[in-house]
Design a protein around this motif. Sequence first.
Motif, short mmCIF file in Angstrom:
data_model
loop_
_atom_site.label_atom_id
_atom_site.label_comp_id
_atom_site.label_asym_id
_atom_site.label_seq_id
_atom_site.Cartn_x
_atom_site.Cartn_y
_atom_site.Cartn_z
N ARG A 31 0.82 -1.21 0.00
CA ARG A 31 0.00 0.00 0.00
C ARG A 31 0.85 1.26 0.00
NH1 ARG A 31 -4.40 1.75 4.68
NH2 ARG A 31 -4.74 3.85 3.91
N GLN A 36 3.38 8.03 -1.43
CA GLN A 36 1.94 8.24 -1.51
C GLN A 36 1.39 7.86 -2.88
OE1 GLN A 36 0.57 12.32 -1.17
NE2 GLN A 36 -1.21 11.68 -0.02
N ASP A 39 0.52 3.78 -3.96
CA ASP A 39 -0.57 2.94 -3.50
C ASP A 39 -1.25 2.34 -4.74
OD1 ASP A 39 -2.97 1.87 -2.64
OD2 ASP A 39 -3.26 3.38 -1.10
N ARG A 42 -4.93 3.23 -5.39
CA ARG A 42 -5.13 4.63 -5.79
C ARG A 42 -4.63 4.86 -7.23
NH1 ARG A 42 -6.95 7.54 -1.63
NH2 ARG A 42 -6.30 7.04 0.50
N SER A 45 -7.25 3.48 -9.46
CA SER A 45 -8.42 4.35 -9.39
C SER A 45 -8.20 5.62 -10.19
CB SER A 45 -8.72 4.69 -7.93
OG SER A 45 -9.81 5.58 -7.83
N ALA A 46 -7.00 6.19 -10.11
CA ALA A 46 -6.69 7.39 -10.88
C ALA A 46 -6.74 7.10 -12.38
CB ALA A 46 -5.31 7.93 -10.49
N SER A 228 -9.25 -2.76 -2.54
CA SER A 228 -9.48 -1.84 -1.43
C SER A 228 -9.76 -2.59 -0.13
CB SER A 228 -10.65 -0.90 -1.76
OG SER A 228 -10.34 -0.10 -2.88
N TYR A 232 -7.25 -1.66 2.71
CA TYR A 232 -7.81 -0.83 3.77
C TYR A 232 -8.55 -1.61 4.84
CZ TYR A 232 -6.97 2.42 -0.06
OH TYR A 232 -6.39 3.11 -1.09
N GLN A 291 -12.14 7.49 -3.74
CA GLN A 291 -10.69 7.44 -3.84
C GLN A 291 -10.14 8.69 -4.51
OE1 GLN A 291 -10.14 3.58 -5.73
NE2 GLN A 291 -9.48 2.71 -3.79
N ARG A 292 -10.90 9.27 -5.42
CA ARG A 292 -10.48 10.51 -6.06
C ARG A 292 -10.25 11.60 -5.01
NH1 ARG A 292 -8.79 14.42 -9.86
NH2 ARG A 292 -10.07 16.27 -9.63
N ARG A 294 -9.99 10.93 -1.69
CA ARG A 294 -9.33 10.34 -0.52
C ARG A 294 -10.19 10.46 0.74
NH1 ARG A 294 -3.83 9.45 -1.52
NH2 ARG A 294 -3.17 10.20 -3.57
N GLU A 297 -12.84 5.65 1.86
CA GLU A 297 -12.85 4.55 0.89
C GLU A 297 -13.29 3.23 1.52
OE1 GLU A 297 -8.96 6.87 -0.18
OE2 GLU A 297 -10.21 6.53 1.60
#
Length: 326
Positions: A31, A36, A39, A42, A45-46, A228, A232, A291-292, A294, A297
């Motif tokens: 993760r 940063q 991850d 993320r 997701s981006a 996720s 998480y 997630q966009r 943060r 989530e």
Amino acid sequence: MTWVVFYKLLAIFITVAIGWFVGHMRWLGGRDAGGQGGDPARVLSAAAFYIFVPALLFRTTARVDFASLPWLMLGAFFLPLALLLLLVYGVQRRRGAGRVAPALPSVQAITVCFGNTLQVGVPLAAGVFGEAGLALHITVVSLHALVILSLLTVLVEHDLARAQPGQSLAATLKATVRNTVIHPVVLPVVAGLAFNGLGLTLPAVLDEVLQLLGTAVVPLCLTLIGMSLAYYGWPRQWRGALGLALLKLFALPALVLLVAHWVFGLSGLPLSVIVMIAALPVGSNALIFAQRYRCHETEVTAATVISTLAFVLSAPLWLSLLTRFS
């Protein structure tokens, strides 16, 4: 509940499980790998938010025939949906959720209102309502993401702008407009509307590229749900996720049924189709939205899983009730 829908739900859980296994094994890295930005959940997701979802939205908006849309049925669906969206958003703002995390009211609102219209909705409409019902379902789906994501983008960007310390009203409005328009959701919608309004037709190659990119949204989003969960974990306060799932499965379809039947006068197949769209479990785009920004989530992931599991029981209840309005 037909066997086709059951198999689709089973396929969804298997895809989510694959994503969880990949995340659990850390095959894409830990993760916190690489800082940063490393991850994996993320990063994927981006990619969905900046590449695949915009392609899907632009192609949908550029191709939709607005002149032939059944506006009465669409109004009967989107009006109560917008009412519940704004109600959830307003209640969370009033409770001070925005002070803890400015994006939280919008994240919870999208979790309650954004349904799984493709993976679950399409086979449900086709299996239960036939070709005529599927055509109505697709009509609503063509505007589903456009309406919800565009409205919530305005709200969340306004809240984020307001949260900046020492910013004037004019600066807040300017930041809201800039971040709303220059946005991976709204910008392709605006571009698609302009393309459509000018009467232009997508070139065959460009249409093929956009379609290819758009098809990646579904498997990527489902895999992200599993990843996720692996990265998480399950939320410690799971009651919040349960509450969001129950609002999605029962409050939204109940409101759509009341408004569509007693305000707009719908009955029969159109009423049944839009109520079942409202009764669908939480869609995976809610997680991408969370997630966009943060924000929560874990809770959104849990609500998605809970609502999808519970849909096996809630769907027959709504279908049984709707036979009284046929």
